[in-house]
Scaffold this motif. Structure first.
Motif, PDB file in Angstrom:
ATOM      1  N   GLY A  27       0.826  -1.198   0.000  1.00  0.00           N
ATOM      2  CA  GLY A  27       0.000   0.000   0.000  1.00  0.00           C
ATOM      3  C   GLY A  27       0.859   1.247   0.000  1.00  0.00           C
ATOM      4  O   GLY A  27       2.024   1.220   0.427  1.00  0.00           O
ATOM      5  N   PHE A  28       0.286   2.335  -0.477  1.00  0.00           N
ATOM      6  CA  PHE A  28       1.002   3.620  -0.521  1.00  0.00           C
ATOM      7  C   PHE A  28       0.054   4.726  -0.098  1.00  0.00           C
ATOM      8  O   PHE A  28      -1.145   4.690  -0.396  1.00  0.00           O
ATOM      9  CB  PHE A  28       1.538   3.919  -1.934  1.00  0.00           C
ATOM     10  N   ALA A  29       0.611   5.736   0.580  1.00  0.00           N
ATOM     11  CA  ALA A  29      -0.122   6.957   0.895  1.00  0.00           C
ATOM     12  C   ALA A  29       0.898   8.055   1.170  1.00  0.00           C
ATOM     13  O   ALA A  29       2.072   7.785   1.439  1.00  0.00           O
ATOM     14  CB  ALA A  29      -1.043   6.763   2.102  1.00  0.00           C
ATOM     15  N   LYS A  30       0.451   9.292   1.099  1.00  0.00           N
ATOM     16  CA  LYS A  30       1.337  10.394   1.430  1.00  0.00           C
ATOM     17  C   LYS A  30       0.537  11.522   2.076  1.00  0.00           C
ATOM     18  O   LYS A  30      -0.679  11.629   1.912  1.00  0.00           O
ATOM     19  CB  LYS A  30       2.071  10.915   0.194  1.00  0.00           C
ATOM     20  N   GLN A  31       1.252  12.355   2.822  1.00  0.00           N
ATOM     21  CA  GLN A  31       0.688  13.527   3.466  1.00  0.00           C
ATOM     22  C   GLN A  31       1.604  14.715   3.222  1.00  0.00           C
ATOM     23  O   GLN A  31       2.831  14.602   3.340  1.00  0.00           O
ATOM     24  CB  GLN A  31       0.540  13.300   4.974  1.00  0.00           C
ATOM     25  N   ARG A  33       5.920  10.189   2.843  1.00  0.00           N
ATOM     26  CA  ARG A  33       5.468   9.141   1.926  1.00  0.00           C
ATOM     27  C   ARG A  33       5.581   7.790   2.620  1.00  0.00           C
ATOM     28  O   ARG A  33       6.601   7.508   3.250  1.00  0.00           O
ATOM     29  CB  ARG A  33       6.283   9.153   0.630  1.00  0.00           C
ATOM     30  N   VAL A  34       4.559   6.961   2.470  1.00  0.00           N
ATOM     31  CA  VAL A  34       4.464   5.720   3.222  1.00  0.00           C
ATOM     32  C   VAL A  34       4.244   4.542   2.278  1.00  0.00           C
ATOM     33  O   VAL A  34       3.385   4.596   1.388  1.00  0.00           O
ATOM     34  CB  VAL A  34       3.303   5.782   4.242  1.00  0.00           C
ATOM     35  N   LEU A  35       5.033   3.488   2.490  1.00  0.00           N
ATOM     36  CA  LEU A  35       4.801   2.189   1.865  1.00  0.00           C
ATOM     37  C   LEU A  35       4.524   1.182   2.973  1.00  0.00           C
ATOM     38  O   LEU A  35       5.232   1.153   3.986  1.00  0.00           O
ATOM     39  CB  LEU A  35       6.023   1.721   1.080  1.00  0.00           C
ATOM     40  N   THR A  36       3.492   0.381   2.799  1.00  0.00           N
ATOM     41  CA  THR A  36       3.273  -0.738   3.717  1.00  0.00           C
ATOM     42  C   THR A  36       3.369  -2.042   2.936  1.00  0.00           C
ATOM     43  O   THR A  36       2.926  -2.134   1.787  1.00  0.00           O
ATOM     44  CB  THR A  36       1.907  -0.651   4.419  1.00  0.00           C
TER      45      THR A  36
END
Length: 485
Positions: free
Chosen positions: A37-41, A73-76
């Motif tokens: 999964g990916f997300a960013k703030q 930036r986030v990778l799970t």
């Protein structure tokens, strides 16, 4: 920012992920081997609403505007049993107490992770997150309310990435470019290998990418007063266009001291590009992106399961007199412990300046299937990665008989690796002990010492960190033995 609203967003993300999992089970399909999964703030502070002291160089450099935003930036990654979170922030550093807060807050809202790693790009054109670059040498530049908000935003992004997790396959690539790095400290040694990982949906659609490069994001120099992610923003922009997916940039071994070479790249008008020019940051970032594309073009399939993390908090000796003074006057807000001489044993918290002291930090090894990740809490010198130590030792160094640290590429038990610098902390330069040179007479015939030691916790940093990393790798081997028999 409203923390309660963020809490509700994370709860909603978890509910969505649970619903997705239930639907998959209802079809009786086997669970996917890997989900990503990916997300960013956007974590950019507003310099029109608050004082933003820019990090790096010296004090009293106040931001006047925003050139491009800063992101977390986030990778799970989830293998069906364990989940690991990889976070990159466009900041000079993200200190260990703040990393622990991210983990605690993630657990508090119900996010289940085997391990969360927060790494900084070491951006010199974002806000001071360490305390060293405030309005004066004795006033911290850290905006604590803003930084607390960044922690909340990282946790929110972790929840969003979990909710977005999808089945994935991966590939790993490398490419080299010595000319894209300048080393301003003798001996000249570089880690000139750029490393990439790309994830794809099983049907081949791009899902996410990661690039690790080994250069200080300081193209804009000490005169700039615009918030920017420096060259990293152009690297990510170009790769997201080319790869048609979100991209995470992480920093590797940039101590020693790695920067972008001035005068090598030309601007649109044909002139050589130099520090302090946004075109320099953009063109250099594009060159790094081109190198990443080259790495990806020859990438090989990569198995990333099972996931496992082996991490240990340690007491790292602190002998730097400036750091000790800044801690005493409240500029550096870290607990100091009496140094026991054993990195695994903490003495009592102390404020006495006459004692040998240590600070708490962390070293980690992640075994992600075929990928071996070293998580190092500062600015690693390239010699410590590739073992290109100067032989014979340069005369007049302080510890000419110190044993050479085992290079990371020999310690790590495979050839598919990531070297993550500034991982979970920023303790400064991690210098091979045999190169430590803080007392006259100085090496290389110099009349003063080279830059480096002044921004290091001390000469024991490299030996201790390498010992602890070797211990974590041995721990991983021991954990895998029952499964291997």
């Amino acid at each position: 920012m409203n923390p309660r609203w963020n809490h509700l967003v994370i709860r909603a993300a978890l509910a969505a992920a649970a619903a997705t999992g239930a639907a998959a089970q209802a079809t009786d399909d086997p669970p996917p081997t890997l989900k990503v999964g990916f997300a960013k703030q956007d974590i950019t502070p507003d310099p029109t609403q608050r004082d933003v002291w820019l990090a790096g160089y010296g004090q009293n450099r106040k931001a006047k505007g925003i050139h491009d935003p800063l992101f977390a930036r986030v990778l799970t990654l989830h293998d069906g049993q364990r989940r690991i979170g990889l976070v990159s922030v466009d900041l000079i550093g993200f200190m260990y107490p703040d990393t622990k807060q991210v983990r605690a807050q993630a657990a508090k809202v119900g996010l289940e992770f085997e391990y969360i790693l927060v790494a900084a790009t070491h951006n010199h054109e974002g806000p001071d997150t360490m305390g060293l670059w405030g309005p004066s040498p004795v006033r911290s530049g850290v905006d604590r309310p803003w930084l607390d908000g960044v922690i909340v935003q990282i946790v929110q992004a972790l929840g969003e990435a979990v909710a977005a997790e999808a089945p994935a396959v991966a590939r790993y690539g490398t490419a080299r470019s010595e000319e894209l790095l300048h080393d301003s400290r003798l001996p000249i040694v570089k880690d000139d290998v750029l490393r990439t990982v790309r994830w794809f949906h099983p049907d081949g659609r791009p899902l996410a990418g990661l690039v690790q490069w080994n250069c200080h994001p300081e193209n804009m120099g000490s005169k700039n007063q615009q918030i920017t992610a420096d060259f990293c923003w152009a690297t990510v922009r170009d790769l997201e266009t080319a790869w048609e997916c979100p991209v995470v940039y992480v920093t590797g071994a940039l101590g020693g001291l790695m920067s972008a070479p001035e005068g090598l790249l030309k601007g649109r008008a044909g002139h050589p590009l130099r520090e302090g020019d946004f075109e320099f940051a953009e063109v250099y970032g594009a060159a790094v992106a081109d190198l990443a594309k080259r790495a990806d073009a020859q990438a090989q399939p990569l198995t990333l399961t099972p996931l496992a993390a082996f991490a240990k908090p340690i007491a790292l000796p602190l002998s730097n007199p400036t750091y000790k003074l800044l801690k005493a006057v409240g500029v550096l807000k870290r607990d100091a412990f009496e140094d026991t001489g054993d990195p695994y044993r903490f003495g009592p918290v102390t404020i006495r300046g006459d004692l040998k002291v240590a600070v708490e930090t962390e070293v980690a090894y992640l075994r992600l299937g075929e990928l071996h990740v070293a998580a190092i809490p500062g600015e690693l010198y390239p010699e410590l990665v590739n073992g290109r130590y100067q032989e014979p030792v340069e005369p007049n160094v302080d510890f000419p008989d110190a044993p050479l640290e085992e290079p990371l590429l020999k310690l790590l038990p495979g050839d598919k690796v990531l070297i993550l610098g500034l991982a979970n902390d920023e303790i400064g330069y991690i210098i091979p002990k045999r190169q430590w040179d803080d007392k006259a007479p100085f090496a290389y015939g110099r009349d003063k010492n080279q830059y480096g030691e002044i921004n290091s916790v001390g000469p024991e940093a490299a030996p201790v960190i390498h010992r602890v990393l070797a211990d974590r790798i041995a721990e991983a081997r021991a954990a895998s033995q029952p499964a291997d028999r």
